[in-house]
Structure formats: structure tokens, C-alpha cells
Scaffold this motif. Structure first.
Motif, PDB file in Angstrom:
ATOM      1  N   ASP A 195       0.827  -1.203   0.000  1.00 24.06           N
ATOM      2  CA  ASP A 195       0.000   0.000   0.000  1.00 24.06           C
ATOM      3  C   ASP A 195       0.861   1.252   0.000  1.00 24.06           C
ATOM      4  O   ASP A 195       0.545   2.246  -0.652  1.00 24.06           O
ATOM      5  N   GLU A 229       2.067   1.666  -3.538  1.00 27.36           N
ATOM      6  CA  GLU A 229       0.999   1.766  -4.540  1.00 27.36           C
ATOM      7  C   GLU A 229       0.200   3.048  -4.442  1.00 27.36           C
ATOM      8  O   GLU A 229      -0.208   3.615  -5.445  1.00 27.36           O
ATOM      9  N   LYS A 230      -0.085   3.489  -3.222  1.00 25.28           N
ATOM     10  CA  LYS A 230      -0.994   4.632  -3.148  1.00 25.28           C
ATOM     11  C   LYS A 230      -0.646   5.669  -2.093  1.00 25.28           C
ATOM     12  O   LYS A 230      -1.376   6.636  -1.927  1.00 25.28           O
ATOM     13  N   GLU A 231       0.446   5.513  -1.375  1.00 24.62           N
ATOM     14  CA  GLU A 231       0.677   6.443  -0.280  1.00 24.62           C
ATOM     15  C   GLU A 231       1.900   7.329  -0.457  1.00 24.62           C
ATOM     16  O   GLU A 231       2.227   8.107   0.431  1.00 24.62           O
ATOM     17  N   TYR A 260       0.763   9.635   1.912  1.00 22.11           N
ATOM     18  CA  TYR A 260      -0.507  10.201   1.489  1.00 22.11           C
ATOM     19  C   TYR A 260      -1.637   9.276   1.937  1.00 22.11           C
ATOM     20  O   TYR A 260      -2.036   8.367   1.238  1.00 22.11           O
ATOM     21  N   GLU A 261      -2.129   9.516   3.162  1.00 28.24           N
ATOM     22  CA  GLU A 261      -3.196   8.701   3.729  1.00 28.24           C
ATOM     23  C   GLU A 261      -4.241   9.636   4.308  1.00 28.24           C
ATOM     24  O   GLU A 261      -3.970  10.800   4.563  1.00 28.24           O
TER      25      GLU A 261
END
Length: 426
Positions: free
Chosen positions: A61, A64-66, A114-115
Motif C-alpha cells: 500500500d 501503490e498509493k501512499e 498520502y493517507e
RNA sequence: GUGGGUGUAGCUCAGUGGUAGAGCCCCGGAUUGUGGCUCCGGUGGUCGUGGGUUCGAUCCCCAUCAUCCACCCCA
């Protein structure tokens, strides 16, 4: 839509009310590192994106997206560090720190993910971490755990944190376990919830951690990671546990403890608390023997942990563990009335600081009535007001007015006043 | 990315379809050079933002943004 200027979501200002507590915490941490003879390393906040993708794992995670990723002006992809182990390995390799030698290192600074922010989790947060390289045995695993345990004692929160311990085994053993786990879950596919079906391909070990009660029974019968350990990892783990036992460090074996970053192997651990709501992990770490090689270096074992400082600070606040004397504030507040009083006060302030290097002194600026200056002195938190009025200036004296203990004010010759201040605040 | 709560003074929060409130903080005075307690007075708000309904919206509706908590994931 508002055009107001404000901080980026999840990135917080640290205001003067809070900074003394942070400075206290940072002092405690630095002195602890020093006592174990770990040495500080500082690396840039920005690195090539590939460094994190290759170390943390493409499918995690975090990657991939943070990540805060952007192109530099020359088109190179850069990323604000989401953690610091990869950067420390990069720096250590780059400067030959891992060449035929061991290293005990620590770092402290901001990380970025980025959460969605929530209690104890922010987009810019701060970690202190330890990295120990070149040592294979469980003794160094034990050392960093003992170090962390000392920290909790030093901060007075040992009763509020719990050590959870697990071993992931060698990468081969872990991969084999993963396969048997996926096979087990696929044979019970109809019992898996939506989240778990997704994780079957991304991170099947995580399914074990599911809080869904409907899956509890099925999970209880799943193959156990600890039963799939290779022989060397099993011995390593047993030795670590017996060292912790001998040192009197309590722990809970948590076979479901799986660290989220790909580079871990063998020992993994977390210190958790129930006092912070949902984000209960205050410290997480483990062994990453394959990481250096994975990043292009010679095979070099490594072990370390990271502590989330916002969470630790939150815990200190919640448990009211910041000592009063660490909270700062002036010892004395110098105020003045009369012709050229402002200049006289500033000059006297300099003279006092010359002879009393440890005195914390605020000199009143900005004028105002005598009454309002006294009020400011009180609100500054100072324990004594130093009054320089026309009488005092004319006679070379200074009035000392205690603000806290109710004792009488006194007007002394300047030298005697300095002696008194020296006794009070040296 | 998903769900729920909350946006009114610097802070903590009341409030009503008809010109905006309290407490704390801050400033001044009662007290010519003496703070904290008390009393009196004062500064301070595009009621998050945009649109809609209405004679009239801080209040009702829609959207949007921010923030908090939780999920996910992690320190």
C-alpha cells in the motif's frame, strides 16, 4: 471554494505551547541513543522513487498509493521518503559504511505518506529509528528491543505498552507459507469477505489479521506461520526469546503479526498501546537481512525499528508524563519605568546575561503602564519580576519581586541582586 | 478511496426563518511604582465557501471545501 492559505491536509504546525514537550522527548531519545553508542545519520527527505519501490515492495500500500511522488524539473521521478530504512541503506552503501564492518545507526526526522489523517496518523509525521548492520545473531535483535524497553521505562510508560513478537522465517520459508496459506483460503473462498478476497492476491498474510467475526473460526484453523519456519530461523527466534526472558522483558507471541513492508524476514516486533484509539502501534521493527543485497550491495544483515513520534507524544500527553520542569518559560521578567527606561532595561538585561549564563530572562518591550507590565511579568510564568524604576536607576539598584511564593519584594544594590539571582537560578 | 460527526469571536461553545450571543483570552479603568481575586468598560464576526427556496437564510435544501473519528494500511 475558499482561497484561504492554510497548511496542507495532514501536515501540522507545532506551536510554542507544544514545543517544550517535543524538545523534552527529543532530548530523552538522543541521550538514549548516545548511551548505547548508536550514531546519528541524516539523509535527505527526497530520494529517487525507485529506491522506495525496490525496497518497500511494488505491491505494498505504501508504494501503490501512499507516496508523495513528483517529477523534478529534469523529469526524474522523486519521492518524499515514506520511511527511512531504504534511504539509510542507500547512504550507507554509497559511503562504504557497510564494507566489512558493523554499524549501529539512528535517525530522526519527518516522513510522508498520502493517507487519510486520523488520530495518531498524519501525512507528515516524524520517526526516530535504529538501524544495525552486519550482525546476524539474535543478540543484536535483543539489544534493540532492550533499548526500546529502556525508553519506555525512561519515559515512565512501561506499564502502558506491550511487546508483540513474531518470526517470519527466511524469505523461502515465508514464500512457502504464503503458498500454503493461499491454498487454504482458496479452499474456503466462500467464507472470505470482500476485503479478504482482494488481499488474497495482494497480501494474504494480512487476512489473518481480519477483525470480521464471521471469519474467526476459519482463521483459527489456518496454517500457522510459526510452524513453517526453517530450522535456522526457529533457532534464532528461540534464542531471542530466551534472552528476553533472561532480561525480564515480557512479550506476547503474535503469530498474526506481519509487518507491511516486504523487506522484513525472521524477527518482527511491535510495541502497542491501547491508550491511543485505533492507531495503537507506537514502535515497529524487525530484521531485514535481504535488503542491502536487494538494493545492489553485498549481502549484509540488518535489523532495526522505527518509533512514531506523534503517537509517542500523544501517549505522553494522554498519560500526563511530560515533567513540569521540561515545560520551559522564563526565570525572570525585567520591566522598567521612567525616562529612557526601555534602553536601560535592555542594557541591564544584556549585563545580567553576561554574568548569569543560565538565567532565562525576558526583558519587557513595548511600553505600557507599570500595572500592565507587572501583569505581563505574571503571565510570562517567571518566578520573579525585576523592577527597574526611576528610583532604582538613580541609585544603581534593582527591585526583586517574587511572583510565586508570596515572599516580600526587596530592593538591592545591583551586585547583591545579581548574587541573589545566581543563587536562585544558577 | 469508503462511512459517520462537526464547521458561529483568538479559544471553548450556545442560539433563532426577521439587524449576532456567553464564558475564557486580550486591552483599559477602579488602584500616580505593584500581578493573581473582585467590579466596571472596551476591541474583536463576510455565522467555512458557492448556489437554491423565501419578502427576508447563520438557521431550510443542494453542492463544495475543511476538520475530527473510524475502515483500509501503517509509526
Amino acid at each position: 471554494m475558499s482561497t484561504k492559505l492554510q497548511a496542507i491536509r495532514g501536515m501540522n504546525d507545532l506551536l510554542p505551547d507544544q514545543s517544550p514537550a517535543w524538545q523534552y522527548l527529543e532530548r530523552q531519545l538522543r541521550s538514549l541513543m548516545d548511551r548505547y553508542d548508536y550514531r546519528e545519520i541524516r539523509t535527505p527527505i527526497v530520494e529517487q522513487t525507485a529506491l522506495f519501490a525496490r525496497s518497500i515492495g511494488e505491491a505494498t500500500d505504501v508504494v501503490e498509493k501512499e507516496m508523495y511522488t513528483f517529477d523534478d524539473r529534469n523529469g526524474e521521478s522523486l519521492t518524499l521518503r515514506p520511511e527511512n530504512t531504504a534511504a539509510v541503506v542507500r547512504a550507507a552503501m554509497e559511503h562504504g559504511l557497510l564494507h566489512n564492518q558493523t554499524q549501529r545507526l539512528w535517525y530522526m526526522g519527518p516522513m510522508f505518506r498520502y493517507e487519510r489523517p486520523q488520530k495518531g496518523r498524519y501525512r507528515q509525521f516524524h520517526q526516530i529509528g535504529i538501524e544495525a548492520y552486519g550482525m546476524t545473531g539474535p543478540d543484536i535483535d535483543a539489544e534493540i528491543i532492550l533499548l526500546s524497553a529502556r525508553l519506555w521505562r525512561q519515559l515512565g510508560m512501561a506499564e502502558h505498552v506491550t511487546l508483540e513478537l513474531n518470526s517470519l522465517g527466511s524469505p523461502e520459508a515465508r514464500a512457502a507459507y504464503r503458498e500454503s496459506l493461499v491454498a487454504y483460503f482458496e479452499s474456503h473462498h466462500e467464507l472470505l469477505d470482500e476485503d479478504s478476497r482482494r488481499r488474497l492476491t495482494t497480501n494474504p498474510l494480512r487476512i489473518l489479521d481480519s477483525k470480521n467475526p464471521a471469519m474467526a473460526e476459519m482463521l483459527a484453523d489456518a496454517p500457522q506461520l510459526l510452524e513453517h519456519l526453517d530450522e535456522e530461523s526457529r533457532t534464532h527466534f528461540e534464542q531471542l526469546k530466551s534472552t528476553l526472558d533472561a532480561a525480564g522483558i515480557g512479550y506476547r507471541i503474535n503469530p498474526r503479526l506481519v509487518r507491511g513492508l516486504d523487506y522484513y524476514s525472521r524477527t518482527v516486533f511491535e510495541w502497542t498501546t491501547t491508550a491511543l484509539g485505533s492507531q495503537g502501534t507506537v514502535c515497529g521493527g524487525g530484521r531485514y537481512d535481504g535488503l542491502v543485497e536487494q538494493l545492489g550491495g553485498k549481502p549484509t544483515p540488518g535489523v532495526g525499528f522505527a518509533i512514531g513520534l506523534e503517537r509517542l507524544m500523544l501517549l505522553l500527553d494522554t498519560l500526563d508524563l511530560v515533567p513540569e520542569e521540561a515545560k520551559g518559560g522564563a526565570d525572570a521578567y525585567l520591566l522598567a519605568m521612567g525616562d529612557s527606561a526601555e534602553r536601560e532595561a535592555l542594557l541591564l538585561g544584556e549585563r545580567l546575561r553576561d554574568v548569569l549564563p543560565t538565567l532565562r530572562l525576558q526583558v519587557h518591550c513595548g511600553g505600557g503602564s507599570f500595572k500592565s507590565q507587572i501583569r505581563r511579568a505574571d503571565r510570562s510564568g517567571a518566578t520573579v519580576a525585576l523592577i527597574l524604576g526611576e528610583d532604582e536607576i538613580a541609585n544603581g539598584r534593582l527591585t526583586l519581586k517574587p511572583l510565586r511564593d508570596g515572599s516580600e519584594q526587596r530592593t538591592l544594590e545591583l551586585d547583591d541582586a545579581i548574587t541573589w539571582l545566581d543563587q536562585q537560578f544558577a
